[in-house]
Design a protein around this motif. Structure first.
Motif, PDB file in Angstrom:
ATOM      1  N   GLY A 165       0.768  -1.231   0.000  1.00 21.50           N
ATOM      2  CA  GLY A 165       0.000   0.000   0.000  1.00 21.50           C
ATOM      3  C   GLY A 165       0.802   1.285   0.000  1.00 21.50           C
ATOM      4  N   ILE A 166       2.104   1.201   0.183  1.00 24.81           N
ATOM      5  CA  ILE A 166       2.900   2.426   0.277  1.00 24.81           C
ATOM      6  C   ILE A 166       3.074   3.048  -1.113  1.00 24.81           C
ATOM      7  CG2 ILE A 166       5.213   1.412  -0.026  1.00 24.81           C
ATOM      8  CD1 ILE A 166       6.085   3.172   2.403  1.00 24.81           C
ATOM      9  N   GLU A 167       3.015   4.374  -1.169  1.00 24.35           N
ATOM     10  CA  GLU A 167       3.221   5.115  -2.422  1.00 24.35           C
ATOM     11  C   GLU A 167       4.253   6.202  -2.168  1.00 24.35           C
ATOM     12  OE1 GLU A 167       0.814   8.093  -5.494  1.00 24.35           O
ATOM     13  OE2 GLU A 167      -0.315   6.840  -4.077  1.00 24.35           O
ATOM     14  N   PHE A 168       5.342   6.175  -2.927  1.00 20.28           N
ATOM     15  CA  PHE A 168       6.406   7.151  -2.739  1.00 20.28           C
ATOM     16  C   PHE A 168       6.136   8.409  -3.564  1.00 20.28           C
ATOM     17  CE2 PHE A 168       8.551   3.052  -1.994  1.00 20.28           C
ATOM     18  CZ  PHE A 168       9.065   3.289  -0.726  1.00 20.28           C
ATOM     19  N   VAL A 169       6.377   9.551  -2.964  1.00 19.44           N
ATOM     20  CA  VAL A 169       6.384  10.813  -3.702  1.00 19.44           C
ATOM     21  C   VAL A 169       7.783  11.408  -3.561  1.00 19.44           C
ATOM     22  CG1 VAL A 169       3.930  11.199  -3.332  1.00 19.44           C
ATOM     23  CG2 VAL A 169       5.579  12.181  -1.738  1.00 19.44           C
ATOM     24  N   LYS A 170       8.202  12.157  -4.554  1.00 19.82           N
ATOM     25  CA  LYS A 170       9.582  12.634  -4.581  1.00 19.82           C
ATOM     26  C   LYS A 170       9.628  14.154  -4.543  1.00 19.82           C
ATOM     27  CE  LYS A 170      13.928  12.214  -7.158  1.00 19.82           C
ATOM     28  NZ  LYS A 170      14.562  11.651  -8.384  1.00 19.82           N
ATOM     29  N   PRO A 171      10.261  14.738  -3.527  1.00 21.39           N
ATOM     30  CA  PRO A 171      10.439  16.189  -3.509  1.00 21.39           C
ATOM     31  C   PRO A 171      11.443  16.618  -4.572  1.00 21.39           C
ATOM     32  CG  PRO A 171      11.650  15.184  -1.702  1.00 21.39           C
ATOM     33  CD  PRO A 171      10.857  14.082  -2.354  1.00 21.39           C
ATOM     34  N   GLU A 172      11.492  17.897  -4.854  1.00 22.43           N
ATOM     35  CA  GLU A 172      12.404  18.393  -5.881  1.00 22.43           C
ATOM     36  C   GLU A 172      13.868  18.187  -5.492  1.00 22.43           C
ATOM     37  OE1 GLU A 172      11.564  22.409  -6.923  1.00 22.43           O
ATOM     38  OE2 GLU A 172       9.477  22.028  -7.460  1.00 22.43           O
ATOM     39  N   ARG A 173      14.161  18.308  -4.191  1.00 21.83           N
ATOM     40  CA  ARG A 173      15.546  18.170  -3.723  1.00 21.83           C
ATOM     41  C   ARG A 173      15.572  17.075  -2.653  1.00 21.83           C
ATOM     42  NH1 ARG A 173      18.342  22.984  -5.237  1.00 21.83           N
ATOM     43  NH2 ARG A 173      19.877  22.703  -3.577  1.00 21.83           N
ATOM     44  N   PRO A 174      15.527  15.801  -3.071  1.00 21.07           N
ATOM     45  CA  PRO A 174      15.310  14.705  -2.130  1.00 21.07           C
ATOM     46  C   PRO A 174      16.417  14.488  -1.109  1.00 21.07           C
ATOM     47  CG  PRO A 174      15.809  13.857  -4.321  1.00 21.07           C
ATOM     48  CD  PRO A 174      15.577  15.318  -4.469  1.00 21.07           C
ATOM     49  N   ASP A 175      17.665  14.817  -1.436  1.00 18.12           N
ATOM     50  CA  ASP A 175      18.730  14.549  -0.466  1.00 18.12           C
ATOM     51  C   ASP A 175      19.369  15.827   0.094  1.00 18.12           C
ATOM     52  OD1 ASP A 175      20.171  15.321  -2.669  1.00 18.12           O
ATOM     53  OD2 ASP A 175      21.521  13.594  -2.684  1.00 18.12           O
ATOM     54  N   GLU A 176      18.626  16.921   0.019  1.00 14.37           N
ATOM     55  CA  GLU A 176      19.097  18.157   0.630  1.00 14.37           C
ATOM     56  C   GLU A 176      18.958  18.059   2.157  1.00 14.37           C
ATOM     57  OE1 GLU A 176      18.663  22.603  -0.797  1.00 14.37           O
ATOM     58  OE2 GLU A 176      16.813  21.903   0.125  1.00 14.37           O
ATOM     59  N   CYS A 177      19.938  18.594   2.874  1.00 14.60           N
ATOM     60  CA  CYS A 177      19.923  18.567   4.340  1.00 14.60           C
ATOM     61  C   CYS A 177      18.701  19.305   4.883  1.00 14.60           C
ATOM     62  CB  CYS A 177      21.203  19.217   4.872  1.00 14.60           C
ATOM     63  SG  CYS A 177      21.302  19.301   6.680  1.00 14.60           S
ATOM     64  N   CYS A 178      18.113  18.752   5.963  1.00 12.07           N
ATOM     65  CA  CYS A 178      16.939  19.391   6.564  1.00 12.07           C
ATOM     66  C   CYS A 178      17.322  20.468   7.573  1.00 12.07           C
ATOM     67  CB  CYS A 178      16.066  18.339   7.244  1.00 12.07           C
ATOM     68  SG  CYS A 178      16.744  17.650   8.772  1.00 12.07           S
ATOM     69  N   GLY A 179      18.626  20.576   7.875  1.00 13.19           N
ATOM     70  CA  GLY A 179      19.063  21.640   8.761  1.00 13.19           C
ATOM     71  C   GLY A 179      19.260  21.249  10.207  1.00 13.19           C
ATOM     72  N   PHE A 180      18.946  19.992  10.558  1.00 15.02           N
ATOM     73  CA  PHE A 180      19.115  19.618  11.967  1.00 15.02           C
ATOM     74  C   PHE A 180      20.599  19.610  12.342  1.00 15.02           C
ATOM     75  CE2 PHE A 180      19.675  16.311  15.257  1.00 15.02           C
ATOM     76  CZ  PHE A 180      19.123  17.024  16.295  1.00 15.02           C
ATOM     77  N   GLY A 181      21.334  18.682  11.776  1.00 15.43           N
ATOM     78  CA  GLY A 181      22.786  18.694  11.949  1.00 15.43           C
ATOM     79  C   GLY A 181      23.257  18.603  13.378  1.00 15.43           C
ATOM     80  N   GLY A 182      22.522  17.925  14.241  1.00 16.27           N
ATOM     81  CA  GLY A 182      22.949  17.801  15.634  1.00 16.27           C
ATOM     82  C   GLY A 182      22.984  19.150  16.327  1.00 16.27           C
ATOM     83  N   THR A 183      24.125  19.497  16.905  1.00 14.11           N
ATOM     84  CA  THR A 183      24.233  20.761  17.634  1.00 14.11           C
ATOM     85  C   THR A 183      24.232  21.975  16.704  1.00 14.11           C
ATOM     86  OG1 THR A 183      26.643  20.473  17.695  1.00 14.11           O
ATOM     87  CG2 THR A 183      25.393  19.753  19.627  1.00 14.11           C
ATOM     88  N   PHE A 184      24.342  21.754  15.386  1.00 11.46           N
ATOM     89  CA  PHE A 184      24.213  22.848  14.424  1.00 11.46           C
ATOM     90  C   PHE A 184      22.886  23.572  14.608  1.00 11.46           C
ATOM     91  CE2 PHE A 184      22.518  24.282  10.314  1.00 11.46           C
ATOM     92  CZ  PHE A 184      23.505  25.175   9.916  1.00 11.46           C
ATOM     93  N   SER A 185      21.819  22.815  14.920  1.00  8.83           N
ATOM     94  CA  SER A 185      20.492  23.408  15.064  1.00  8.83           C
ATOM     95  C   SER A 185      20.393  24.308  16.295  1.00  8.83           C
ATOM     96  CB  SER A 185      19.429  22.309  15.146  1.00  8.83           C
ATOM     97  OG  SER A 185      19.650  21.485  16.270  1.00  8.83           O
ATOM     98  N   VAL A 186      21.345  24.173  17.205  1.00 11.58           N
ATOM     99  CA  VAL A 186      21.383  25.034  18.390  1.00 11.58           C
ATOM    100  C   VAL A 186      22.241  26.259  18.130  1.00 11.58           C
ATOM    101  CG1 VAL A 186      22.031  25.165  20.824  1.00 11.58           C
ATOM    102  CG2 VAL A 186      21.034  23.055  19.914  1.00 11.58           C
ATOM    103  N   PHE A 187      23.435  26.033  17.567  1.00 10.20           N
ATOM    104  CA  PHE A 187      24.373  27.145  17.367  1.00 10.20           C
ATOM    105  C   PHE A 187      24.033  28.016  16.166  1.00 10.20           C
ATOM    106  CE2 PHE A 187      27.199  23.927  19.517  1.00 10.20           C
ATOM    107  CZ  PHE A 187      27.178  24.567  20.745  1.00 10.20           C
TER     108      PHE A 187
END
Length: 247
Positions: A165-187
């Protein structure tokens, strides 16, 4: 086969259901799992922050807890990547090197070690956007990165494609970083937040109902961004989907 389960700090504190799903999933395949009760952090946050030497105590405890197992499995790509490539603040004894070598993120353990090809109990009738965190994608090489000229492959997608039943959709930039980056999201909070907004907006525009990921830290960050934007997106770890969660 002696297998130890390593549950990262943030999963233990905020998403215990992911740890439970990981354990149940491994046991479905007949794996006898041990959970060392003295386990704590692997040292990744200190390593991310440049405090390499300060991680020695944490790394030493990690190596002591997980020595002697054939495999150490964790539902976190970034933690697996840290152990394998950056657990270097302590003396590199034979036991430490074995712990580093035998630590696996859940997807690669299922795909490469157990070579699982079917999840007959699993059904997930939703449109899914797949997010593979940077450490998992480029450190553990679980999928093709867009900047590398090579044939397409994706271990998470290969497993999820066996779910009914799963259906994949693909964003325009599928492997772009989401910005979390561990402590990067704090600093670097403003930059991190903008990257997260871009990421969830891209998935939402592609038609995703759920974001599925092997990296719950990225999911935690994206979930917060989506909630602040008021986007109708839901988030779930790949272990939960493969273990049979329907929503």
């Amino acid at each position: 086969m002696k297998v130890a389960l390593f549950i990262p700090c943030y999963v233990d504190a905020f998403f215990p259901e992911v740890g439970i799903a990981t354990l149940e999933l491994l046991e479905r395949f007949g794996v006898e799992v041990d959970y060392p009760l003295d386990q704590t952090c692997c040292g990744q946050p200190m390593g991310n922050s440049g405090c390499h030497a300060d991680a020695a105590g944490t790394e030493r405890l990690f190596a002591r807890n997980f020595a002697g197992y054939d495999h150490i499995v964790t539902p976190s790509g970034s933690c697996a990547h840290h152990v394998r490539d950056h657990l270097t603040a302590i003396e590199q004894t034979a036991a430490v090197q074995q712990v580093r070598r035998d630590t696996h993120e859940l997807v690669e353990f299922l795909h490469d070690v157990l070579q699982v090809r079917d999840f007959p109990w699993a059904e997930f009738p939703h449109k899914v956007g797949l997010h593979i965190g940077c450490a998992t994608l480029r450190g553990l090489r679980q999928a093709k990165a867009s900047e590398i000229d090579e044939p397409f492959f994706s271990k998470p997608m290969a497993l999820l494609s066996k779910v009914k039943g799963i259906e994949f959709v693909k964003p325009e930039r599928p492997d772009e970083c989401c910005g979390f980056g561990g402590t990067f999201s704090v600093f670097e909070e403003p930059v991190s937040a903008k990257m997260g907004v871009d990421k969830v907006t891209d998935h939402h525009r592609a038609g995703a109902q759920y974001i599925v990921s092997p990296d719950m830290s990225c999911v935690m960050h994206q979930k917060g961004c989506a909630e602040r934007l008021g986007l109708d997106l839901r988030f779930i770890h790949i272990a939960q989907v493969l273990n049979g969660a329907r929503e």
